[in-house]
Design an enzyme around this catalytic site. Structure first.
Site, PDB file in Angstrom:
ATOM      1  N   TYR A 228     -19.072  82.120   9.209  1.00  0.00           N
ATOM      2  CA  TYR A 228     -19.437  80.785   8.738  1.00  0.00           C
ATOM      3  C   TYR A 228     -18.428  80.305   7.684  1.00  0.00           C
ATOM      4  O   TYR A 228     -17.896  79.200   7.761  1.00  0.00           O
ATOM      5  CB  TYR A 228     -20.850  80.842   8.169  1.00  0.00           C
ATOM      6  CG  TYR A 228     -21.383  79.533   7.642  1.00  0.00           C
ATOM      7  CD1 TYR A 228     -21.754  78.526   8.513  1.00  0.00           C
ATOM      8  CD2 TYR A 228     -21.545  79.328   6.272  1.00  0.00           C
ATOM      9  CE1 TYR A 228     -22.266  77.322   8.031  1.00  0.00           C
ATOM     10  CE2 TYR A 228     -22.063  78.145   5.788  1.00  0.00           C
ATOM     11  CZ  TYR A 228     -22.423  77.134   6.663  1.00  0.00           C
ATOM     12  OH  TYR A 228     -22.926  75.947   6.185  1.00  0.00           O
ATOM     13  N   ASP A 262     -33.311  74.839   8.555  1.00  0.00           N
ATOM     14  CA  ASP A 262     -33.326  76.034   9.412  1.00  0.00           C
ATOM     15  C   ASP A 262     -32.052  76.853   9.202  1.00  0.00           C
ATOM     16  O   ASP A 262     -32.080  78.081   9.205  1.00  0.00           O
ATOM     17  CB  ASP A 262     -33.436  75.625  10.893  1.00  0.00           C
ATOM     18  CG  ASP A 262     -34.825  75.088  11.227  1.00  0.00           C
ATOM     19  OD1 ASP A 262     -35.755  75.259  10.394  1.00  0.00           O
ATOM     20  OD2 ASP A 262     -34.993  74.493  12.305  1.00  0.00           O
TER      21      ASP A 262
HETATM   22  N1  LIG Z   1     -28.444  73.899   4.565  1.00  0.00           N
HETATM   23  C1  LIG Z   1     -27.505  74.183   3.684  1.00  0.00           C
HETATM   24  O1  LIG Z   1     -27.791  74.738   2.602  1.00  0.00           O
HETATM   25  C2  LIG Z   1     -26.068  73.838   3.975  1.00  0.00           C
HETATM   26  C3  LIG Z   1     -25.115  74.164   2.990  1.00  0.00           C
HETATM   27  C4  LIG Z   1     -23.784  73.867   3.237  1.00  0.00           C
HETATM   28  C5  LIG Z   1     -23.428  73.252   4.404  1.00  0.00           C
HETATM   29  N2  LIG Z   1     -24.367  72.943   5.355  1.00  0.00           N
HETATM   30  C6  LIG Z   1     -23.909  72.292   6.593  1.00  0.00           C
HETATM   31  O2  LIG Z   1     -24.724  71.188   6.897  1.00  0.00           O
HETATM   32  C7  LIG Z   1     -24.668  70.944   8.311  1.00  0.00           C
HETATM   33  C8  LIG Z   1     -26.082  70.714   8.824  1.00  0.00           C
HETATM   34  O3  LIG Z   1     -26.824  71.899   8.658  1.00  0.00           O
HETATM   35  P1  LIG Z   1     -28.369  71.924   8.275  1.00  0.00           P
HETATM   36  O4  LIG Z   1     -28.493  72.719   7.051  1.00  0.00           O
HETATM   37  O5  LIG Z   1     -28.933  70.572   8.332  1.00  0.00           O
HETATM   38  O6  LIG Z   1     -28.924  72.852   9.453  1.00  0.00           O
HETATM   39  P2  LIG Z   1     -29.969  72.622  10.631  1.00  0.00           P
HETATM   40  O7  LIG Z   1     -31.180  71.896  10.162  1.00  0.00           O
HETATM   41  O8  LIG Z   1     -30.138  73.968  11.261  1.00  0.00           O
HETATM   42  O9  LIG Z   1     -29.162  71.644  11.610  1.00  0.00           O
HETATM   43  C9  LIG Z   1     -28.068  72.073  12.341  1.00  0.00           C
HETATM   44  C10 LIG Z   1     -27.853  71.046  13.431  1.00  0.00           C
HETATM   45  O10 LIG Z   1     -26.683  71.414  14.181  1.00  0.00           O
HETATM   46  C11 LIG Z   1     -27.046  71.380  15.553  1.00  0.00           C
HETATM   47  N3  LIG Z   1     -26.171  72.188  16.390  1.00  0.00           N
HETATM   48  C12 LIG Z   1     -25.949  73.514  16.356  1.00  0.00           C
HETATM   49  N4  LIG Z   1     -25.088  73.855  17.326  1.00  0.00           N
HETATM   50  C13 LIG Z   1     -24.757  72.709  17.986  1.00  0.00           C
HETATM   51  C14 LIG Z   1     -23.916  72.390  19.075  1.00  0.00           C
HETATM   52  N5  LIG Z   1     -23.231  73.331  19.729  1.00  0.00           N
HETATM   53  N6  LIG Z   1     -23.816  71.100  19.462  1.00  0.00           N
HETATM   54  C15 LIG Z   1     -24.499  70.122  18.826  1.00  0.00           C
HETATM   55  N7  LIG Z   1     -25.331  70.358  17.802  1.00  0.00           N
HETATM   56  C16 LIG Z   1     -25.448  71.639  17.387  1.00  0.00           C
HETATM   57  C17 LIG Z   1     -28.501  71.833  15.588  1.00  0.00           C
HETATM   58  O11 LIG Z   1     -29.088  71.515  16.838  1.00  0.00           O
HETATM   59  P3  LIG Z   1     -30.368  72.329  17.421  1.00  0.00           P
HETATM   60  O12 LIG Z   1     -31.580  71.780  16.735  1.00  0.00           O
HETATM   61  O13 LIG Z   1     -30.302  72.023  18.875  1.00  0.00           O
HETATM   62  O14 LIG Z   1     -30.150  73.785  17.099  1.00  0.00           O
HETATM   63  C18 LIG Z   1     -29.030  71.006  14.432  1.00  0.00           C
HETATM   64  O15 LIG Z   1     -29.235  69.688  14.833  1.00  0.00           O
HETATM   65  C19 LIG Z   1     -23.964  72.158   8.927  1.00  0.00           C
HETATM   66  O16 LIG Z   1     -22.626  71.825   9.228  1.00  0.00           O
HETATM   67  C20 LIG Z   1     -24.018  73.181   7.825  1.00  0.00           C
HETATM   68  O17 LIG Z   1     -22.970  74.119   7.898  1.00  0.00           O
HETATM   69  C21 LIG Z   1     -25.694  73.224   5.162  1.00  0.00           C
END
Ligand SMILES: NC(=O)c1ccc[n+]([C@@H]2O[C@H](COP(=O)([O-])OP(=O)(O)OC[C@H]3O[C@@H](n4cnc5c(N)ncnc54)[C@H](OP(=O)(O)O)[C@@H]3O)[C@@H](O)[C@H]2O)c1
Length: 303
Positions: A228, A262
């Site tokens: 990651y 998630d």
């Molecule tokens: N949460 C944190 O603390 C955090 C911190 C730093 C950065 N981020 C970044 O924020 C972004 C969003 O993450 P989140 O925390 O909101 O997580 P999340 O709720 O798990 O959402 C992730 C999203 O990405 C989608 N996804 C995964 N693989 C995919 C693919 N091959 N094609 C299209 N969509 C895909 C998932 O779809 P499905 O529902 O179909 O799985 C979901 O809609 C990510 O880039 C993550 O790295 C998050």
């Protein structure tokens, strides 16, 4: 040309069916224009659209995009071209962690925020989080190659934006260079004048080989969420290269904060709504704003 207030932006958000992406789509919809909410699963995407329609946002449409699927990407480009003829905002948000995780075991460890964020938890989590080759590859394909291929495919339409397109790559503090113990690798990612997309690709492939041969420690890769972290380091470096190549656009990457989704196994303290704020600010950046930068939430930070 329409004034800034009249200007109705066309935006694409990936992975927008839930979490931060859903909130980015919501906040962009509130700022007028049209939002193309994309998700890899049609059912989950349509459910998200239905929620937004119920909230009164009729300016949101769904398009199915798995960012690792080239046919989906080509089809999205055709859709945007035919329906809007241009694109103003692209938010590359879709992401995955590249780990096999025993979620219950992880939560039972009850790791405090400072230990988690600093990466000092790497030792604590080694029995509940594993990097496998398959997961690491999936993570690179989604977070880095998916972002890159989708962006390249949409560039001709972003170039047609009458208001200088904005690209926001949702990154993570895990991608910050100081977290990579190997100085040579760190410097390669940092030396933006000599770095190329081909070299980023080679570095990612050498990481995957090291996962396969169990040589992450020996070769100085980070140990906390390794795939990651490196995928996001690559996204940050790519953001800089892209910004150099396209000086008429505003292209930035951003750590959204430690958010309860998630993806973070619901360990983060921030709400997804708050997590969307920094990416949205960059998507709506006023003219003259920065480009080629990495933001830790609202502040410019070091790569
Ligand atoms: N949460 C944190 O603390 C955090 C911190 C730093 C950065 N981020 C970044 O924020 C972004 C969003 O993450 P989140 O925390 O909101 O997580 P999340 O709720 O798990 O959402 C992730 C999203 O990405 C989608 N996804 C995964 N693989 C995919 C693919 N091959 N094609 C299209 N969509 C895909 C998932 O779809 P499905 O529902 O179909 O799985 C979901 O809609 C990510 O880039 C993550 O790295 C998050």
């Amino acid at each position: 040309m329409a004034s800034k207030d009249e200007y109705e932006r066309i935006a694409v958000v990936t992975g927008a069916n839930k979490g931060i992406g859903f909130q980015i789509a919501t906040q962009l919809a509130a700022a007028k224009g049209t939002v193309v909410l994309t998700a890899r699963d049609e059912g989950r995407g349509l459910e998200a659209i239905s929620k937004l329609h119920k909230l009164g946002f009729s300016n949101v449409v769904f398009y199915k995009v798995d960012v690792t699927n080239i046919n989906n990407i080509i089809s999205l480009v055709g859709f945007i071209k035919e329906k809007f003829g241009r694109l103003d905002i692209l938010v590359n948000n879709a992401g995955t962690t590249g780990m096999e995780v025993d979620e219950e075991g992880l939560r039972a460890l009850n790791i405090d925020q400072a230990t988690w964020i600093s990466g000092k938890a790497a030792n604590l989590v080694k029995d509940v989080m594993q990097t496998t080759y398959e997961k690491a590859e999936e993570c690179f394909n989604t977070n880095y190659y998916g972002t890159k291929i989708l962006t390249e495919a949409l560039l001709p339409l972003l170039n047609l934006s009458t208001h200088r397109a904005r690209i926001v790559n949702v990154s993570s503090l895990r991608g910050e260079l100081w977290r990579i113990p190997n100085e040579k690798i760190r410097n390669e990612f940092l030396s933006i004048e000599s770095l190329t997309e081909q070299r980023i690709h080679e570095l990612l492939q050498s990481f995957l080989q090291d996962v396969k041969q169990n040589r992450l420690i020996e070769n100085g890769w980070p140990l906390m969420l390794p795939a990651y972290g490196i995928s996001k380091t690559a996204v940050n470096a790519y953001t800089r290269l892209l910004a150099k190549k396209h000086p008429t656009m505003y292209i930035n990457c951003v750590h959204p904060g430690y958010v309860d989704t998630d993806l973070s196994w619901h360990t983060g303290p921030m709400s997804p709504e708050d997590g969307a704020k920094a990416p949205v600010r960059l998507a709506l950046l006023p003219d003259g704003g920065p480009t080629g930068c990495y933001f830790d939430q609202m502040n410019v930070a070091s790569f």
